[in-house]
Design a protein around this motif. Structure first.
Motif, PDB file in Angstrom:
ATOM      1  N   SER A 214       0.821  -1.214   0.000  1.00 24.74           N
ATOM      2  CA  SER A 214       0.000   0.000   0.000  1.00 24.74           C
ATOM      3  C   SER A 214       0.854   1.264   0.000  1.00 24.74           C
ATOM      4  O   SER A 214       0.416   2.319   0.445  1.00 24.74           O
ATOM      5  N   ASN A 215       2.078   1.140  -0.500  1.00 30.52           N
ATOM      6  CA  ASN A 215       2.969   2.303  -0.577  1.00 30.52           C
ATOM      7  C   ASN A 215       2.385   3.351  -1.531  1.00 30.52           C
ATOM      8  O   ASN A 215       1.766   3.011  -2.545  1.00 30.52           O
ATOM      9  N   ARG A 216       2.617   4.614  -1.209  1.00 30.29           N
ATOM     10  CA  ARG A 216       2.047   5.717  -1.991  1.00 30.29           C
ATOM     11  C   ARG A 216       3.171   6.560  -2.578  1.00 30.29           C
ATOM     12  O   ARG A 216       4.077   6.986  -1.863  1.00 30.29           O
ATOM     13  N   GLU A 217       3.106   6.789  -3.880  1.00 33.83           N
ATOM     14  CA  GLU A 217       4.102   7.588  -4.579  1.00 33.83           C
ATOM     15  C   GLU A 217       3.407   8.404  -5.658  1.00 33.83           C
ATOM     16  O   GLU A 217       2.575   7.887  -6.397  1.00 33.83           O
ATOM     17  N   THR A 218       3.740   9.690  -5.750  1.00 29.83           N
ATOM     18  CA  THR A 218       3.088  10.565  -6.722  1.00 29.83           C
ATOM     19  C   THR A 218       3.904  10.763  -7.998  1.00 29.83           C
ATOM     20  O   THR A 218       3.358  11.130  -9.038  1.00 29.83           O
ATOM     21  N   ASP A 219       5.211  10.514  -7.931  1.00 32.49           N
ATOM     22  CA  ASP A 219       6.094  10.718  -9.083  1.00 32.49           C
ATOM     23  C   ASP A 219       6.142   9.441  -9.925  1.00 32.49           C
ATOM     24  O   ASP A 219       6.654   8.417  -9.477  1.00 32.49           O
ATOM     25  N   MET A 220       5.625   9.492 -11.143  1.00 33.71           N
ATOM     26  CA  MET A 220       5.576   8.308 -11.988  1.00 33.71           C
ATOM     27  C   MET A 220       6.963   7.720 -12.234  1.00 33.71           C
ATOM     28  O   MET A 220       7.112   6.513 -12.405  1.00 33.71           O
ATOM     29  N   GLU A 221       7.975   8.556 -12.237  1.00 37.28           N
ATOM     30  CA  GLU A 221       9.340   8.079 -12.433  1.00 37.28           C
ATOM     31  C   GLU A 221       9.838   7.260 -11.240  1.00 37.28           C
ATOM     32  O   GLU A 221      10.847   6.559 -11.353  1.00 37.28           O
ATOM     33  N   LYS A 222       9.130   7.356 -10.111  1.00 39.47           N
ATOM     34  CA  LYS A 222       9.551   6.624  -8.915  1.00 39.47           C
ATOM     35  C   LYS A 222       8.568   5.516  -8.523  1.00 39.47           C
ATOM     36  O   LYS A 222       8.748   4.885  -7.486  1.00 39.47           O
ATOM     37  N   PHE A 223       7.555   5.278  -9.344  1.00 40.40           N
ATOM     38  CA  PHE A 223       6.583   4.233  -9.025  1.00 40.40           C
ATOM     39  C   PHE A 223       7.272   2.891  -8.767  1.00 40.40           C
ATOM     40  O   PHE A 223       6.903   2.146  -7.855  1.00 40.40           O
ATOM     41  N   HIS A 224       8.274   2.582  -9.601  1.00 40.03           N
ATOM     42  CA  HIS A 224       8.921   1.271  -9.504  1.00 40.03           C
ATOM     43  C   HIS A 224       9.714   1.110  -8.205  1.00 40.03           C
ATOM     44  O   HIS A 224      10.022  -0.016  -7.808  1.00 40.03           O
ATOM     45  N   LEU A 225      10.041   2.217  -7.552  1.00 37.31           N
ATOM     46  CA  LEU A 225      10.744   2.149  -6.271  1.00 37.31           C
ATOM     47  C   LEU A 225       9.765   1.897  -5.124  1.00 37.31           C
ATOM     48  O   LEU A 225      10.127   1.284  -4.118  1.00 37.31           O
ATOM     49  N   ALA A 226       8.536   2.357  -5.286  1.00 39.95           N
ATOM     50  CA  ALA A 226       7.531   2.215  -4.228  1.00 39.95           C
ATOM     51  C   ALA A 226       6.771   0.898  -4.310  1.00 39.95           C
ATOM     52  O   ALA A 226       6.310   0.375  -3.289  1.00 39.95           O
ATOM     53  N   TRP A 227       6.625   0.373  -5.526  1.00 45.33           N
ATOM     54  CA  TRP A 227       5.735  -0.779  -5.719  1.00 45.33           C
ATOM     55  C   TRP A 227       6.204  -1.589  -6.916  1.00 45.33           C
ATOM     56  O   TRP A 227       6.508  -1.019  -7.977  1.00 45.33           O
ATOM     57  N   GLN A 228       6.284  -2.922  -6.757  1.00 43.75           N
ATOM     58  CA  GLN A 228       6.741  -3.791  -7.837  1.00 43.75           C
ATOM     59  C   GLN A 228       5.722  -4.894  -8.079  1.00 43.75           C
ATOM     60  O   GLN A 228       5.424  -5.678  -7.168  1.00 43.75           O
ATOM     61  N   ASP A 229       5.202  -4.959  -9.290  1.00 45.27           N
ATOM     62  CA  ASP A 229       4.161  -5.937  -9.604  1.00 45.27           C
ATOM     63  C   ASP A 229       4.628  -7.373  -9.387  1.00 45.27           C
ATOM     64  O   ASP A 229       3.882  -8.212  -8.877  1.00 45.27           O
ATOM     65  N   TYR A 230       5.882  -7.684  -9.751  1.00 46.97           N
ATOM     66  CA  TYR A 230       6.371  -9.057  -9.652  1.00 46.97           C
ATOM     67  C   TYR A 230       6.505  -9.528  -8.200  1.00 46.97           C
ATOM     68  O   TYR A 230       6.457 -10.720  -7.918  1.00 46.97           O
ATOM     69  N   ARG A 231       6.668  -8.590  -7.283  1.00 46.19           N
ATOM     70  CA  ARG A 231       6.786  -8.958  -5.869  1.00 46.19           C
ATOM     71  C   ARG A 231       5.416  -9.088  -5.213  1.00 46.19           C
ATOM     72  O   ARG A 231       5.165  -9.999  -4.428  1.00 46.19           O
ATOM     73  N   VAL A 232       4.523  -8.166  -5.556  1.00 48.34           N
ATOM     74  CA  VAL A 232       3.180  -8.187  -4.970  1.00 48.34           C
ATOM     75  C   VAL A 232       2.340  -9.304  -5.572  1.00 48.34           C
ATOM     76  O   VAL A 232       1.665 -10.057  -4.864  1.00 48.34           O
ATOM     77  N   SER A 233       2.377  -9.436  -6.903  1.00 51.05           N
ATOM     78  CA  SER A 233       1.497 -10.381  -7.572  1.00 51.05           C
ATOM     79  C   SER A 233       2.208 -11.115  -8.700  1.00 51.05           C
ATOM     80  O   SER A 233       1.973 -10.849  -9.874  1.00 51.05           O
ATOM     81  N   PRO A 234       3.063 -12.081  -8.347  1.00 51.46           N
ATOM     82  CA  PRO A 234       3.674 -12.916  -9.377  1.00 51.46           C
ATOM     83  C   PRO A 234       2.663 -13.950  -9.868  1.00 51.46           C
ATOM     84  O   PRO A 234       1.517 -13.966  -9.411  1.00 51.46           O
ATOM     85  N   MET A 235       3.058 -14.808 -10.793  1.00 49.60           N
ATOM     86  CA  MET A 235       2.177 -15.905 -11.189  1.00 49.60           C
ATOM     87  C   MET A 235       1.890 -16.774  -9.956  1.00 49.60           C
ATOM     88  O   MET A 235       2.779 -17.025  -9.140  1.00 49.60           O
ATOM     89  N   GLY A 236       0.665 -17.225  -9.819  1.00 53.96           N
ATOM     90  CA  GLY A 236       0.304 -18.043  -8.665  1.00 53.96           C
ATOM     91  C   GLY A 236       0.236 -17.247  -7.371  1.00 53.96           C
ATOM     92  O   GLY A 236       0.364 -17.808  -6.276  1.00 53.96           O
ATOM     93  N   ALA A 237       0.028 -15.934  -7.460  1.00 55.48           N
ATOM     94  CA  ALA A 237      -0.022 -15.098  -6.260  1.00 55.48           C
ATOM     95  C   ALA A 237      -1.124 -15.573  -5.320  1.00 55.48           C
ATOM     96  O   ALA A 237      -2.202 -15.990  -5.763  1.00 55.48           O
ATOM     97  N   ASN A 238      -0.858 -15.505  -4.024  1.00 55.70           N
ATOM     98  CA  ASN A 238      -1.875 -15.945  -3.059  1.00 55.70           C
ATOM     99  C   ASN A 238      -1.687 -15.265  -1.715  1.00 55.70           C
ATOM    100  O   ASN A 238      -0.569 -14.939  -1.325  1.00 55.70           O
ATOM    101  N   LEU A 239      -2.795 -15.037  -1.058  1.00 51.45           N
ATOM    102  CA  LEU A 239      -2.823 -14.507   0.304  1.00 51.45           C
ATOM    103  C   LEU A 239      -3.479 -15.546   1.204  1.00 51.45           C
ATOM    104  O   LEU A 239      -4.561 -16.050   0.891  1.00 51.45           O
TER     105      LEU A 239
END
Length: 295
Positions: free
Chosen positions: A221-246
């Motif tokens: 739930s990290n929040r970032e306003t600068d699009m150039e820094k989105f990848h530093l705040a949130w990474q799709d492969y870490r949050v939701s890789p293939m087979g993602a589960n909670l």
């Protein structure tokens, strides 16, 4: 199928008390066939360990209201008419640079009508090779910075359209409110029943991302306003890789106290709740915290 069977096997081995005897369980999926097949692969693996297990499997439109909920406002936001899209288009234009790649693959690259689209398509083929049993990689046709550039655009879109990006004003995580309510209601029903139980839900990556952001799961739930820094705040492969589960795992002691811990992709994660026992939390405190998110 391999991923789902593997997740089911590890769950069975980690929490055998839940699956012993003749437990009755609920499994539900969206009506999309790949989710139905995921549910089936998962449940069949569990039953291979304990054939007496009874799992009620359902896929029905009546569950779509929480497994895949979308408001019209949200659908409009994620479209190209959304207020974020023009900034994203410029960002994509800057980071997807196909000139070198096209020149390296084609003797006359001018015949490629849409080099940007071609580059993105080749990127997805290269990325998806990890999901097939062929000892081939297409990553070597790209330079490192080209791969990073395309991924930043993919990651930015997922972040804005699903996670806690300030650009969506909380709209997208709110799409998971019905799902979070179902989790809270199902957990309380199982606790009242007092016997080992498991409620299994099979849906889509975007809705899981929204749920994780809404619940404020660690790192989701990290929040970032600068699009150039989105990848530093949130990474799709870490949050939701293939087979993602909670996974929410509940424990009850002899005093009838109920604790819960959270596993994201089978790793322990925390909530923004003070607890001297983290990653274990009092269910009553968690229910109060998550109840506020679900209001």
């Amino acid at each position: 199928v391999k991923q789902q069977r593997g997740i089911a096997e590890r769950m069975y081995q980690a929490f055998p008390e839940v699956f012993k005897g003749e437990p009755q369980m609920s499994a539900r999926s969206t009506v999309v066939i790949r989710c139905v097949l995921s549910m089936d692969a998962f449940c069949e693996r569990l039953k291979e360990f304990n054939p007496k297990m009874r799992i009620e499997r359902e896929s029905s439109n009546k569950y779509m209201d929480y497994l895949n909920f979308h408001t019209q406002e949200a659908m409009k936001f994620t479209s190209r008419k959304g207020p974020w899209y023009e900034e994203f288009r410029k960002f994509e234009e800057e980071h997807v640079r196909p000139e070198r790649l096209m020149a390296s693959l084609f003797t006359n690259s001018s015949v490629i009508a849409d080099p940007d689209a071609m580059m993105r398509s080749l990127y997805w083929i290269a990325a998806d090779m990890q999901n097939v049993e062929l000892d081939l990689s297409f990553y070597d046709i790209f330079e490192y910075e080209e791969l990073i550039g395309v991924w930043k655009t993919v990651n930015a879109r997922m972040y804005v359209c699903n996670a806690a990006a300030p650009l969506n004003g909380g709209l997208m995580p709110r799409q998971a409110v019905p799902l979070l309510r179902n989790i809270l209601e199902s957990a309380d029903a199982a606790i009242r029943k007092g016997t080992p139980a498991a409620d299994l839900r099979f849906g889509h990556d975007t809705h899981l991302i929204r749920l994780l952001a809404l619940m404020q799961i660690e790192g989701c739930s990290n929040r970032e306003t600068d699009m150039e820094k989105f990848h530093l705040a949130w990474q799709d492969y870490r949050v939701s890789p293939m087979g993602a589960n909670l996974q929410l795992v509940f424990y009850r002691n002899k005093k009838n106290d109920v604790l819960v811990k959270f596993l994201l992709n089978e790793n322990e994660v925390t909530l923004p709740i003070k607890s001297g026992k983290a990653p274990y939390y009092s269910w009553e405190e968690v229910k109060t915290f998550l109840g506020k998110q679900a209001e």
